[in-house]
Design a protein around this motif. Structure first.
Motif, short mmCIF file in Angstrom:
data_model
loop_
_atom_site.label_atom_id
_atom_site.label_comp_id
_atom_site.label_asym_id
_atom_site.label_seq_id
_atom_site.Cartn_x
_atom_site.Cartn_y
_atom_site.Cartn_z
N ALA A 220 -2.86 10.29 -0.52
CA ALA A 220 -2.59 8.78 0.22
C ALA A 220 -3.05 8.19 -0.43
CB ALA A 220 -4.12 9.08 1.70
N ARG A 221 -4.04 7.55 -1.35
CA ARG A 221 -4.57 6.71 -1.90
C ARG A 221 -3.04 6.15 -2.82
NH1 ARG A 221 -7.96 3.45 -0.47
NH2 ARG A 221 -6.20 2.68 0.02
N GLU A 222 -1.85 7.01 -3.21
CA GLU A 222 -1.00 6.79 -4.66
C GLU A 222 -0.16 5.86 -3.15
OE1 GLU A 222 -2.59 10.30 -7.20
OE2 GLU A 222 0.04 10.81 -6.11
N LYS A 223 0.13 6.14 -2.61
CA LYS A 223 0.87 5.80 -1.48
C LYS A 223 1.02 3.75 -1.34
CE LYS A 223 2.52 5.31 3.67
NZ LYS A 223 2.49 6.50 4.26
N ARG A 224 2.22 3.43 -2.26
CA ARG A 224 2.30 2.03 -1.64
C ARG A 224 3.27 1.45 -1.05
NH1 ARG A 224 -1.84 2.44 -4.03
NH2 ARG A 224 -2.92 1.64 -5.87
N ILE A 225 2.80 0.12 -0.31
CA ILE A 225 4.17 -0.73 0.19
C ILE A 225 4.26 -1.51 -0.21
CG2 ILE A 225 4.27 0.38 2.86
CD1 ILE A 225 1.84 -1.72 3.03
N GLU A 226 5.76 -2.07 0.04
CA GLU A 226 5.94 -3.17 -0.71
C GLU A 226 5.34 -4.58 -0.16
OE1 GLU A 226 10.51 -2.99 -2.67
OE2 GLU A 226 9.74 -1.98 -4.08
N LYS A 227 5.49 -5.54 -0.56
CA LYS A 227 4.76 -6.43 0.27
C LYS A 227 5.31 -8.36 -0.40
CE LYS A 227 1.27 -8.79 3.40
NZ LYS A 227 0.43 -9.15 2.85
N GLU A 228 5.73 -8.95 0.18
CA GLU A 228 6.30 -9.97 -0.54
C GLU A 228 5.68 -11.19 -0.83
OE1 GLU A 228 11.27 -10.54 -0.23
OE2 GLU A 228 10.16 -12.30 0.35
N LYS A 229 5.06 -11.46 -1.70
CA LYS A 229 4.07 -12.97 -2.02
C LYS A 229 5.26 -14.27 -2.55
CE LYS A 229 0.91 -12.64 -5.07
NZ LYS A 229 -0.06 -12.29 -5.58
N ALA A 230 4.17 -15.45 -1.62
CA ALA A 230 4.85 -16.45 -2.59
C ALA A 230 3.65 -16.74 -3.62
CB ALA A 230 4.99 -17.65 -1.49
N THR A 231 4.20 -16.96 -4.94
CA THR A 231 3.28 -17.81 -5.71
C THR A 231 2.73 -18.94 -6.06
OG1 THR A 231 5.74 -18.24 -6.78
CG2 THR A 231 4.25 -15.95 -7.47
N GLU A 232 2.22 -19.72 -6.82
CA GLU A 232 2.34 -21.38 -6.75
C GLU A 232 3.18 -21.70 -5.76
OE1 GLU A 232 -0.97 -19.06 -7.13
OE2 GLU A 232 -0.02 -19.38 -9.47
N THR A 233 4.51 -21.27 -7.12
CA THR A 233 5.32 -22.03 -7.69
C THR A 233 7.05 -22.05 -6.41
OG1 THR A 233 6.65 -19.90 -9.01
CG2 THR A 233 5.37 -21.54 -10.45
N GLY A 234 6.26 -21.50 -5.58
CA GLY A 234 7.19 -20.92 -4.65
C GLY A 234 8.20 -20.18 -4.59
N LEU A 235 7.87 -20.11 -5.41
CA LEU A 235 9.19 -17.79 -6.06
C LEU A 235 8.53 -17.40 -5.11
CD1 LEU A 235 9.11 -17.84 -9.54
CD2 LEU A 235 11.19 -18.05 -7.70
N HIS A 236 9.72 -16.22 -4.90
CA HIS A 236 8.51 -15.17 -3.62
C HIS A 236 8.97 -13.68 -4.86
CE1 HIS A 236 8.43 -16.41 0.43
NE2 HIS A 236 8.71 -16.75 -0.21
N VAL A 237 7.39 -13.00 -4.80
CA VAL A 237 7.31 -11.53 -5.95
C VAL A 237 7.27 -10.87 -4.85
CG1 VAL A 237 7.09 -12.88 -7.66
CG2 VAL A 237 5.08 -11.94 -6.29
N VAL A 238 7.92 -9.06 -5.44
CA VAL A 238 7.35 -8.43 -4.47
C VAL A 238 6.10 -7.57 -4.85
CG1 VAL A 238 8.10 -5.97 -3.34
CG2 VAL A 238 9.66 -7.51 -3.18
N GLU A 239 5.27 -7.65 -4.46
CA GLU A 239 3.86 -6.86 -4.69
C GLU A 239 3.90 -4.73 -4.11
OE1 GLU A 239 0.35 -9.11 -2.72
OE2 GLU A 239 0.39 -8.64 -4.56
N LYS A 240 3.52 -4.49 -5.60
CA LYS A 240 3.02 -3.14 -4.47
C LYS A 240 1.36 -3.02 -4.19
CE LYS A 240 7.12 -0.19 -6.65
NZ LYS A 240 7.38 0.29 -5.36
N ILE A 241 0.90 -2.96 -2.28
CA ILE A 241 -0.73 -2.96 -2.12
C ILE A 241 -0.07 -1.63 -1.44
CG2 ILE A 241 -0.53 -5.21 -1.51
CD1 ILE A 241 0.00 -4.52 1.28
N PRO A 242 -1.86 -0.80 -1.61
CA PRO A 242 -2.12 0.27 -0.94
C PRO A 242 -1.43 0.10 0.37
CG PRO A 242 -3.99 -0.62 -2.45
CD PRO A 242 -3.19 -1.45 -2.44
N ALA A 243 -1.25 1.21 0.72
CA ALA A 243 -0.25 1.26 2.45
C ALA A 243 -1.63 1.81 3.16
CB ALA A 243 0.82 2.40 2.26
N VAL A 244 -2.44 2.28 2.83
CA VAL A 244 -3.55 3.64 3.84
C VAL A 244 -4.75 2.86 3.71
CG1 VAL A 244 -4.22 6.06 3.90
CG2 VAL A 244 -1.98 5.97 3.17
N ILE A 245 -5.69 3.28 4.90
CA ILE A 245 -7.33 2.69 4.24
C ILE A 245 -8.12 3.95 4.71
CG2 ILE A 245 -8.97 1.55 6.05
CD1 ILE A 245 -7.21 -0.28 6.82
N ILE A 246 -8.75 4.12 4.35
CA ILE A 246 -9.30 5.32 3.97
C ILE A 246 -10.19 5.57 4.02
CG2 ILE A 246 -9.99 7.59 2.54
CD1 ILE A 246 -7.51 7.37 1.14
#
Ligand code: APR
Length: 287
Positions: A220-246
């Motif tokens: 379960a800890r290895e599960k990730r979801i992709e989340k868009e994040k705006a950087t300071e320069t306004g670019l949108h990057v996709v980051e993989k964040i943990p998808a489960v609270i244990i």
């Protein structure tokens, strides 16, 4: 448990309310308040009698070598290491998990316990990862039977042991999964699927040292979801964040705590902590 514990109880209630697919993993610690000893706690069965654990490690091999002898020995000393499981009653910890299922929050309980107390408490969706003391199982086709579907004493006096499967003629053993015995494949597959599917995992009353069960939180800890994040320069990057609270609820920290597999540990008794979490969930839902 001091004020720190109360904050974590409110945090767990909030996490449960915000979850979409919560499951609970339980071990012997959730049944100690029902009078059933655990294994590795201060007054655990293995703690008090290391020889009993060494015998338990040999049990499955003995069964495979001589199922008839294994059954004769088992029937000659029917007292379970865990005491009289049939008389044990669910405690507030089991009842709290059943309540969370009725509220539609908890989807599954995956338990290492063989005492049947989650079902006795009213939980419907229970995966008995190490089997059940009140059931028998065919080692060939995997069919399960209630223990009283066979007259074991009669089979013993008529020299008819081991019991044979009425469906395939295979050898029948206790449903309890011994050390070294494969987890029955139906339970193993569904447990892994639920561990992968969940977005919140409560881990209650287990030392998390026995595999493959202890792999479930790691999966379960290895599960990730992709989340868009705006950087300071306004670019949108996709980051993989943990998808489960244990969330661990346990009398003591475990390897899951130290290795940060769990997000946080609420230290104390499951029979006290779980009902408080359910109360907080109810309060928030009313509010
Ligand atoms: N509340 C919370 N935690 C508790 C409580 C309680 N009331 N009572 C005991 N504990 C904790 C203990 O401190 C310990 O960390 O529960 C944990 C129980 O760990 P174990 O005794 O190792 O039991 P478990 O993790 O279920 O063992 C796994 O080992 O022997 C095999 O097949 C057996 O299923 C079992 C497996």
């Amino acid at each position: 448990m001091g004020n720190h514990g109360e904050d974590l109880i409110q945090r767990a209630a909030k996490d449960l309310i915000n979850s979409g697919c919560a499951i609970a993993l339980t071990g012997a610690g959730i049944s100690t308040e029902s009078g059933i000893p655990d294994f590795r706690g201060p007054s655990g069965v293995w703690t008090k009698d290391p020889e009993a654990e060494r015998r338990a490690y040999r049990s499955y091999q003995a069964f495979r070598e001589d199922p008839k002898g294994w059954w004769e020995e088992r029937l000659s000393s029917p007292v379970s290491l865990l005491g009289d499981l049939e008389k044990a009653m669910p405690n507030p910890g089991h009842l709290a998990l059943a309540e969370l299922e009725r509220m539609g929050i908890l989807k599954w309980v995956i338990t290492q316990n063989i005492d049947g107390l989650h079902e006795k408490a009213g939980s419907k969706n229970v995966l008995e990862y190490h089997g059940c003391a009140f059931k028998l199982r065919c080692v060939s086709c995997g069919s399960r039977f209630k223990r009283d579907e066979f007259d074991l004493e009669k089979l013993k006096t008529e020299n008819q042991l081991p019991p044979r499967c009425p469906k395939c003629g295979g050898v029948i053993k206790s449903d309890t999964v011994a050390f070294g015995e494969p987890i029955p494949s139906d339970i193993a597959h569904q447990s892994l699927a639920e561990a992968w599917r969940c977005d919140l995992m409560l881990i209650c009353g287990t030392s998390a040292v026995v595999y493959p069960f202890a792999n479930l939180p790691i999966t379960a800890r290895e599960k990730r979801i992709e989340k868009e994040k705006a950087t300071e320069t306004g670019l949108h990057v996709v980051e993989k964040i943990p998808a489960v609270i244990i969330i661990e609820i346990n009398a003591e920290p475990t390897p899951l705590t130290y290795e940060k597999i769990s997000d946080y540990l609420i230290q104390g008794k499951t029979g006290e902590i779980l009902p408080k979490i359910v109360e907080e969930v109810k309060k928030s839902r009313k509010g």
